[in-house]
Design an enzyme around this catalytic site. Structure first.
Site, short mmCIF file in Angstrom:
data_model
loop_
_atom_site.label_atom_id
_atom_site.label_comp_id
_atom_site.label_asym_id
_atom_site.label_seq_id
_atom_site.Cartn_x
_atom_site.Cartn_y
_atom_site.Cartn_z
N TYR A 174 0.95 -1.04 0.21
CA TYR A 174 -0.04 0.05 -0.05
C TYR A 174 0.96 1.45 0.11
O TYR A 174 2.08 1.25 -0.12
CB TYR A 174 -0.98 -0.02 1.22
N ARG A 222 1.78 -1.60 11.27
CA ARG A 222 1.80 -2.61 10.89
C ARG A 222 3.14 -2.47 9.60
O ARG A 222 3.22 -1.71 8.67
CB ARG A 222 0.73 -3.15 9.98
#
Length: 646
Positions: A174, A222
């Site tokens: 991402y 994360r």
């Protein structure tokens, strides 16, 4: 169940930032498509069930931080201020059940195709989006600042909505991992080049959230432990980045994979268990005492406990295991681990999300339907007869028995499980055997009368005097023509003398019956050629299962011929002919076909008994295992009126 798993580290309290967690089990974040734009009642019920099941911390599914991150419908707009109120139902429900909850916040980066956002995909540099002609837009410094503020505003809304913190998603290809990775960040300004520059945007986001919301608001990140991408972040790079981030956050969540290795993001059953554990351990050694959370195919409490004992992680992240069984933690705490419904990592959940549908679980038909679950009102016990002990019949029998009915289960073969026995035959598919063992344990602990090797006739049915019948006799193979065996027979244990085997997809399903038979033949020493008329391989399986399947085929020498058909020849050869009529002769080969299935038929000795009969699973129509379990459960729970199912 070991004593350590019953009373050890897994269930011990643990502190993350300002949060005192009741145990170390974390519900890892995952998309559900249960809400669009704004938090929904369906999503609230979903999280409430897992909190009531005993988890220590829930990481809410990712919410997007900016309009340029809108990748599809079914995404929550984290930057939409109406969510401050909408979140309250979820956060209140989770807190009332004794768990903490943080929200994962994300910018999807190049995983935006513009269909919904009507914007180009924002990314650090121009990079082609795999499988498309689209090139990402290289963000300006002003746009970077806009996205940083989007993360901060989304965190503000989360705080106003009652979340205990946020988890910044900087992995899986991402936007933020796009900045971190040298494979996708070719910038020459202060956001590119050195690792410090590539980490800059993530640190700006973390520090801005901390300045806005204070030290009591938990911030996690994360991160990847290995991008598994040529030119990307290797494990040493990931340790270095984690060490830069750790002083600024309350925990790190370690995963692996990227768009170039997307099959690792939600690893299916053929991957090693705990595939991210060693990566997490390396990061933990570098960042301690900052807590490290690890996720990725952690199948049981014994594995989870061992990870904690060996100090590879401080927290255990479970996503699919808790989709399957919301009571996972409660069952561990009570010592009833044999009651845990197992995840078999078939990835129907991922397949539904990838297909832009609401999340479904193959093994738990109630996932996402928590609002619809109702308590069975006390009533007189029924005499339920279930015919067929495949997955649908087992689910019906166990559900009816749990509701207080007197259940008899008949099976014509010598063992339960039906097609699960065939499906779990190859080594790479043996996780499915966990579900079969679960059913065996549940039957043994129940009051169900199981009769094996029985073909019911009218006299037997009348003597049993059922008040309802569940017909779950499954499917039978379509008889093969011009072939030695069917794939069904191969998966059932039939053997071949021929060294060479040509396996043809006559049914056109392009799915696991074909590929499982090919693997089983290769594993038993045959040279295998798979022949299919399809233009693309594996359209009948979950997309992320195809890369590991192809790696296994390559390792075993399995050849695949698409756009082709196989023709038997009277001289003991098989001719493989493609769409342009080019032929290849395979001498001394046996032809095996995947010919498909058909219903075993609903007519039988039960006709004319005057008893309600409901057909479930493949006997109704051959389909997926998930559908068979759902229909079996509904049948087992149903109340029957005079004219049939109420």
């Amino acid at each position: 169940m070991t004593a350590t798993a019953e009373r050890g580290l897994l269930l011990s309290p643990f502190k993350v930032g300002s949060l005192q967690l009741r145990n170390r089990v974390v519900m890892a974040p995952h998309s559900t498509h249960y809400a669009d734009r704004v938090e929904s009642d369906r999503l609230t019920a979903y999280y409430r069930a897992r909190a009531e099941g005993g988890v220590g911390l829930i990481v809410h599914e990712p919410v997007i931080v900016h309009p340029s991150s809108l990748s599809r419908v079914g995404k929550i707009w984290g930057y939409a201020r109406e969510n401050a109120e909408a979140y309250r139902a979820t956060t209140d429900a989770v807190h009332e059940a004794g768990a903490a909850i943080v929200c994962q916040i994300i910018h999807n980066g190049r995983q935006v195709d513009g269909h919904e956002s009507q914007m180009p995909a924002w990314y650090p540099s121009e990079v082609q989006r795999g499988g498309t002609i689209e090139i990402s837009h290289a963000m300006t410094v002003e746009e970077i600042a806009e996205v940083v503020e989007g993360f901060v505003e989304t965190a503000r809304i989360c705080a106003a909505g009652g979340f205990d913190g946020v988890e910044v998603h900087a992995a899986h290809g991402y936007l933020l991992q796009g900045f971190l990775s040298p494979a996708t960040n070719q910038r020459t300004d202060h956001y590119g080049g050195t690792v410090q520059n590539r980490t800059r945007i993530v640190l700006e986001i973390i520090r801005a959230i901390r300045a806005e919301l204070g030290s009591e608001f938990v911030i996690g990140v994360r991160v990847t432990g290995d991008e598994v991408q040529p030119g990307g972040l290797n494990p040493e790079d990931c340790v270095e980045i984690s060490a830069l981030l750790a002083p600024e956050v309350d925990y790190l969540s370690v995963v692996s994979g990227s768009l170039a290795s997307y099959d690792r993001i939600v690893p299916e059953m053929s991957f090693e268990r705990g595939l991210n554990v060693r990566l997490a351990g390396r990061i933990r050694a570098a960042v301690a005492p900052v807590p490290v959370l690890v996720t990725g195919r952690i199948p049981d409490p014994e594995t989870a406990e061992r990870i904690l004992i060996e100090e590879d992680a401080d927290l255990i992240g479970l996503a699919r295991a808790l989709i399957v069984d919301p009571q996972w933690v409660a069952k561990v705490a009570s010592g009833a681990t044999e009651q845990i419904r197992p995840c078999v990592y078939a990835n129907d959940c991922r397949d539904s999300i990838g297909g832009r549908r609401a999340l479904v679980c193959m093994v738990n038909p109630d996932a996402g339907r928590e609002r619809e679950l109702v308590r069975i009102e006390p009533r007189a016990a029924r005499r339920v007869l279930v015919i067929g002990a495949g997955p649908a019949g087992l689910e019906a029998a166990l559900t009816a028995s749990a509701n207080g009915d007197q259940v008899t289960l008949l099976e014509r073969s010598s063992k339960i499980g039906g097609q699960l026995n065939r499906a779990s035959a190859p080594k790479s598919r043996r996780e499915l055997g966990r579900l079969l063992r679960y059913y065996q344990q549940q039957l043994a602990a129940s009051s169900i009368e199981l009769r094996l090797g029985v073909e019911p006739d009218t006299a037997m049915l009348r003597s049993l005097d059922p008040t309802m019948i569940v017909l779950a006799t499954g499917a039978v193979p379509v008889p093969p023509t011009n072939a030695v065996l069917s794939a069904w027979e191969v998966l059932g244990g039939a053997t071949l003398d021929a060294k060479h085997v040509v396996l043809q997809d006559v049914a056109g399903g392009n799915g696991w019956p074909l590929f499982a038979a090919a693997e089983l033949l290769a594993d038993t020493g045959h040279e295998v050629t798979v022949v299919t008329a399809a233009t693309a391989l594996g359209t009948g399986i979950e997309a992320a299962a195809l890369p590991p399947l192809m790696r296994r085929f390559k390792a075993r020498g399995v050849r695949v011929e698409m756009h082709s058909r196989a023709l038997p020849h009277p001289e003991g050869v098989v001719v493989v002919r493609n769409d342009t009529d080019e032929e290849r002769i395979v001498p001394g080969a046996a032809l095996v076909v995947e010919s498909g299935r058909r219903s075993a038929g609903v007519a039988g000795a039960w006709d004319g008994l005057g008893v309600p009969v409901v057909a479930v699973g493949d006997v109704l129509a051959p389909r997926r295992l998930a559908t068979a379990l759902a229909e079996g459960r509904r049948a087992g729970a149903a109340s029957f009126a005079k004219d049939g199912v109420a």
